[in-house]
Design a protein around this motif. Structure first.
Motif, PDB file in Angstrom:
ATOM      1  N   PHE A  69     -58.675 -15.961 124.442  1.00  0.00           N
ATOM      2  CA  PHE A  69     -58.157 -15.609 122.937  1.00  0.00           C
ATOM      3  C   PHE A  69     -58.834 -14.420 122.351  1.00  0.00           C
ATOM      4  CE2 PHE A  69     -55.550 -19.015 124.293  1.00  0.00           C
ATOM      5  CZ  PHE A  69     -54.239 -18.884 123.834  1.00  0.00           C
ATOM      6  N   TYR A  70     -58.226 -13.207 121.639  1.00  0.00           N
ATOM      7  CA  TYR A  70     -58.963 -12.652 120.804  1.00  0.00           C
ATOM      8  C   TYR A  70     -58.234 -12.966 119.336  1.00  0.00           C
ATOM      9  CZ  TYR A  70     -60.119  -8.595 117.799  1.00  0.00           C
ATOM     10  OH  TYR A  70     -60.295  -7.889 116.706  1.00  0.00           O
ATOM     11  N   ARG A  71     -59.302 -13.558 118.328  1.00  0.00           N
ATOM     12  CA  ARG A  71     -58.930 -13.796 117.090  1.00  0.00           C
ATOM     13  C   ARG A  71     -59.433 -12.671 116.131  1.00  0.00           C
ATOM     14  NH1 ARG A  71     -61.666 -19.295 116.649  1.00  0.00           N
ATOM     15  NH2 ARG A  71     -61.065 -19.109 114.481  1.00  0.00           N
ATOM     16  N   TYR A  72     -58.684 -12.531 115.303  1.00  0.00           N
ATOM     17  CA  TYR A  72     -59.325 -11.522 114.213  1.00  0.00           C
ATOM     18  C   TYR A  72     -58.911 -12.059 112.731  1.00  0.00           C
ATOM     19  CZ  TYR A  72     -59.699  -7.237 111.343  1.00  0.00           C
ATOM     20  OH  TYR A  72     -60.058  -6.591 110.361  1.00  0.00           O
ATOM     21  N   ALA A  73     -59.621 -11.653 111.825  1.00  0.00           N
ATOM     22  CA  ALA A  73     -59.593 -12.155 110.343  1.00  0.00           C
ATOM     23  C   ALA A  73     -60.542 -11.155 109.553  1.00  0.00           C
ATOM     24  CB  ALA A  73     -59.861 -13.559 110.016  1.00  0.00           C
ATOM     25  N   THR A  74     -59.993 -10.743 108.367  1.00  0.00           N
ATOM     26  CA  THR A  74     -60.774 -10.004 107.574  1.00  0.00           C
ATOM     27  C   THR A  74     -60.684 -10.723 106.148  1.00  0.00           C
ATOM     28  OG1 THR A  74     -61.309  -7.949 106.800  1.00  0.00           O
ATOM     29  CG2 THR A  74     -59.186  -8.250 106.682  1.00  0.00           C
ATOM     30  N   LEU A  75     -61.929 -10.567 105.354  1.00  0.00           N
ATOM     31  CA  LEU A  75     -62.084 -11.191 104.020  1.00  0.00           C
ATOM     32  C   LEU A  75     -62.265  -9.863 103.256  1.00  0.00           C
ATOM     33  CD1 LEU A  75     -62.378 -13.287 102.149  1.00  0.00           C
ATOM     34  CD2 LEU A  75     -64.787 -13.749 102.752  1.00  0.00           C
ATOM     35  N   ASP A  76     -61.323  -9.731 102.178  1.00  0.00           N
ATOM     36  CA  ASP A  76     -61.540  -8.686 101.188  1.00  0.00           C
ATOM     37  C   ASP A  76     -62.394  -9.110 100.002  1.00  0.00           C
ATOM     38  OD1 ASP A  76     -61.185  -6.918  99.012  1.00  0.00           O
ATOM     39  OD2 ASP A  76     -59.128  -6.395  99.820  1.00  0.00           O
ATOM     40  N   LEU A  77     -63.495  -8.761 100.108  1.00  0.00           N
ATOM     41  CA  LEU A  77     -64.468  -9.076  99.188  1.00  0.00           C
ATOM     42  C   LEU A  77     -64.226  -8.752  97.563  1.00  0.00           C
ATOM     43  CD1 LEU A  77     -67.590  -8.157 101.308  1.00  0.00           C
ATOM     44  CD2 LEU A  77     -66.717 -10.333 101.171  1.00  0.00           C
ATOM     45  N   ARG A  78     -63.627  -7.560  97.562  1.00  0.00           N
ATOM     46  CA  ARG A  78     -63.283  -7.272  96.137  1.00  0.00           C
ATOM     47  C   ARG A  78     -62.208  -8.168  95.554  1.00  0.00           C
ATOM     48  NH1 ARG A  78     -61.439  -1.182  95.341  1.00  0.00           N
ATOM     49  NH2 ARG A  78     -59.343  -1.989  95.959  1.00  0.00           N
ATOM     50  N   ASP A  79     -61.089  -8.694  96.374  1.00  0.00           N
ATOM     51  CA  ASP A  79     -60.077  -9.533  96.087  1.00  0.00           C
ATOM     52  C   ASP A  79     -60.540 -10.784  95.893  1.00  0.00           C
ATOM     53  OD1 ASP A  79     -58.218  -7.505  96.286  1.00  0.00           O
ATOM     54  OD2 ASP A  79     -57.467  -7.955  97.998  1.00  0.00           O
ATOM     55  N   LEU A  80     -61.371 -11.468  96.599  1.00  0.00           N
ATOM     56  CA  LEU A  80     -62.166 -12.349  96.067  1.00  0.00           C
ATOM     57  C   LEU A  80     -62.845 -12.520  94.815  1.00  0.00           C
ATOM     58  CD1 LEU A  80     -62.805 -15.252  97.373  1.00  0.00           C
ATOM     59  CD2 LEU A  80     -64.804 -14.350  98.396  1.00  0.00           C
ATOM     60  N   ALA A  81     -63.572 -11.461  94.717  1.00  0.00           N
ATOM     61  CA  ALA A  81     -64.309 -11.247  93.377  1.00  0.00           C
ATOM     62  C   ALA A  81     -63.434 -11.334  92.110  1.00  0.00           C
ATOM     63  CB  ALA A  81     -65.132  -9.980  93.247  1.00  0.00           C
ATOM     64  N   GLU A  82     -62.127 -10.814  92.373  1.00  0.00           N
ATOM     65  CA  GLU A  82     -61.245 -10.766  91.480  1.00  0.00           C
ATOM     66  C   GLU A  82     -60.585 -12.197  91.065  1.00  0.00           C
ATOM     67  OE1 GLU A  82     -58.512  -7.763  92.209  1.00  0.00           O
ATOM     68  OE2 GLU A  82     -59.833  -6.166  91.739  1.00  0.00           O
ATOM     69  N   ASN A  83     -60.593 -13.100  92.098  1.00  0.00           N
ATOM     70  CA  ASN A  83     -60.001 -14.344  92.133  1.00  0.00           C
ATOM     71  C   ASN A  83     -60.888 -15.393  91.618  1.00  0.00           C
ATOM     72  OD1 ASN A  83     -57.514 -13.432  93.013  1.00  0.00           O
ATOM     73  ND2 ASN A  83     -57.746 -14.006  95.077  1.00  0.00           N
ATOM     74  N   VAL A  84     -62.127 -15.182  91.590  1.00  0.00           N
ATOM     75  CA  VAL A  84     -63.249 -16.430  91.095  1.00  0.00           C
ATOM     76  C   VAL A  84     -63.871 -15.840  90.039  1.00  0.00           C
ATOM     77  CG1 VAL A  84     -63.177 -17.442  93.374  1.00  0.00           C
ATOM     78  CG2 VAL A  84     -64.681 -15.782  92.781  1.00  0.00           C
ATOM     79  N   ALA A  85     -64.719 -16.730  89.458  1.00  0.00           N
ATOM     80  CA  ALA A  85     -65.309 -16.335  88.205  1.00  0.00           C
ATOM     81  C   ALA A  85     -66.851 -15.844  88.147  1.00  0.00           C
ATOM     82  CB  ALA A  85     -65.493 -17.933  87.257  1.00  0.00           C
ATOM     83  N   ASP A  86     -67.409 -16.101  89.609  1.00  0.00           N
ATOM     84  CA  ASP A  86     -68.775 -15.430  89.525  1.00  0.00           C
ATOM     85  C   ASP A  86     -69.072 -15.272  91.125  1.00  0.00           C
ATOM     86  OD1 ASP A  86     -70.474 -18.013  90.651  1.00  0.00           O
ATOM     87  OD2 ASP A  86     -69.251 -18.766  89.074  1.00  0.00           O
ATOM     88  N   ALA A  87     -70.147 -14.390  91.366  1.00  0.00           N
ATOM     89  CA  ALA A  87     -70.432 -14.012  92.735  1.00  0.00           C
ATOM     90  C   ALA A  87     -71.216 -15.012  93.375  1.00  0.00           C
ATOM     91  CB  ALA A  87     -71.434 -12.879  92.677  1.00  0.00           C
ATOM     92  N   GLY A  88     -71.834 -16.162  92.701  1.00  0.00           N
ATOM     93  CA  GLY A  88     -72.196 -17.075  93.378  1.00  0.00           C
ATOM     94  C   GLY A  88     -71.082 -18.060  94.214  1.00  0.00           C
TER      95      GLY A  88
END
Length: 391
Positions: free
Chosen positions: A244-263
């Motif tokens: 199987f070929y599996r693919y996902a992508t993580l939008d780092l900017r969206d993640l930064a907008e959803n949480v309070a700090d970079a850590g």
């Protein structure tokens, strides 16, 4: 963990483009199995490149990934229509009479003054996705409004809002790391929706497949020979196998907008990528035990756009003497190199791979010795400032 107003993004050196996407490409061999069934119990399929492939839906792979992330970060989120019943159960455990607790459970929905509908048996018409402490938090609100609820019990006022709307909305809009990653669709309450940072594609085999039937019987263990030596139950099930070929992508900017700090964002990203590599849907696991690990994982940190390599397998891979694994890995390497030449490498900030063989596959970036080392390298590239916040 409840997030606050977004303030951070992944850091970058002066003059360097900011990391924006973390692409995850995986090749994984599954033996005789059926990890994701259709409505008839058969393996799901898709026609791609003119040939039929076995498919595993994105939802089927996202759920075990989310559960694994929640274990890693120590936070759960629950998707349920039974929130009123949860609140009622919490209040009964605190000593409330059942009828008053049931009213309070219904009131957490009626008091939102939103488009959320309450159906019979104390369930909402829509699935809600909330931190696992939401029911207890709503029970606390009900405790504060107990006098009003007791007065409304058994009257027409029970159908009207009795709890403070803003307080209930605050709980409905609360989020934790799991919700920050995977998002939440809740249009009925303004501000409760969360755009997920994770995008997951449907997995599919790199080659043509066909369904394989398995005929089975079950023998009655009691007085087996009393009447006949035959089976007490006969049936058949359908399975398939492949790479199987599996693919996902993580939008780092969206993640930064959803949480309070970079850590926190960095921890979530590392947990997601690790969980996505390790996870496997659980359907038919007791009768097939298909617990393999990926043959190859390729991680890319990009500043421009996500890039799927699914088209590497539009022409189905043909099995050689060594099976489909090696030709699939080579097809992915070859196509990745061609894509990099076509669109240029200016958007690639990090590229690496690790796999079951010792080959250093040119076109897939640097080779790591293990999946943990591979993930660590990509996360370090996505947060070159070691997770410190930047405006």
């Amino acid at each position: 963990m409840t997030t606050s107003t977004p303030t951070v993004t992944p850091t970058q050196d002066a003059g360097q483009p900011a990391p924006r996407f973390l692409d995850v490409h995986i090749l994984q061999s599954l033996p005789f199995s059926n990890v994701n069934r259709d409505d008839l119990g058969s393996p799901k399929t898709v026609v791609f490149g003119g040939s039929t492939r076995t498919r595993v839906s994105s939802q089927a792979w996202k759920r075990p990934t989310r559960k694994a992330v929640e274990v890693r970060i120590g936070q759960r989120a629950l998707r349920t229509r039974r929130l009123p019943l949860q609140v009622s159960k919490a209040l009964v455990a605190r000593g409330w009479p059942q009828d008053l607790a049931d009213l309070a459970g219904a009131q957490v929905i009626r008091s939102t003054e939103s488009k959320l509908d309450l159906e019979n048996e104390g369930q909402t018409a829509s699935l809600l996705f909330l931190p696992d402490g939401a029911a207890e938090a709503l029970a606390d609100i009900a405790e504060q409004g107990r006098a009003k609820l007791e007065k409304a019990l058994g009257t027409k006022s029970a159908a009207k809002a009795q709890l403070p709307k803003d307080a209930v909305h605050d709980v409905m809009k609360s989020r934790n790391g799991s919700i920050a990653l995977f998002g939440r669709m809740l249009a009925e309450i303004p501000g409760a929706g969360v755009d997920g940072a994770v995008q997951v594609a449907h997995a599919f085999t790199t080659h043509s497949t066909s369904v394989q039937a398995d005929f089975f019987t079950a023998v009655d263990d009691v007085d087996q020979w009393a009447t006949d030596a035959g089976s007490a139950h006969m049936n058949s099930a359908e399975f398939s196998s492949g790479v199987f070929y599996r693919y996902a992508t993580l939008d780092l900017r969206d993640l930064a907008e959803n949480v309070a700090d970079a850590g926190m964002a960095r921890e979530l990203a590392e947990s997601f990528v690790t969980a996505f590599i390790d996870s496997l849907p659980s359907a038919k696991k007791n009768s097939t035990a298909p617990h393999t690990v990926p043959d190859l994982v390729h991680l890319v940190v990009r500043s421009d756009r996500p890039v799927s390599l699914a088209a590497a397998f539009e022409e189905p891979v043909r099995a050689g003497r060594g099976g489909w694994g090696e030709p699939s890995r080579e097809a992915l390497r070859s196509y990745a190199a061609k894509v990099a030449k076509l669109i240029g490498a200016s958007g690639v900030l990090h590229s690496s791979h690790a796999g079951v063989d010792d080959n250093n596959r040119e076109g897939l970036g640097d080779r790591a010795d293990s999946y943990p080392a591979l993930v660590a390298g990509a996360i370090a590239a996505a947060w070159p400032g070691n997770g410190s916040a930047s405006a």
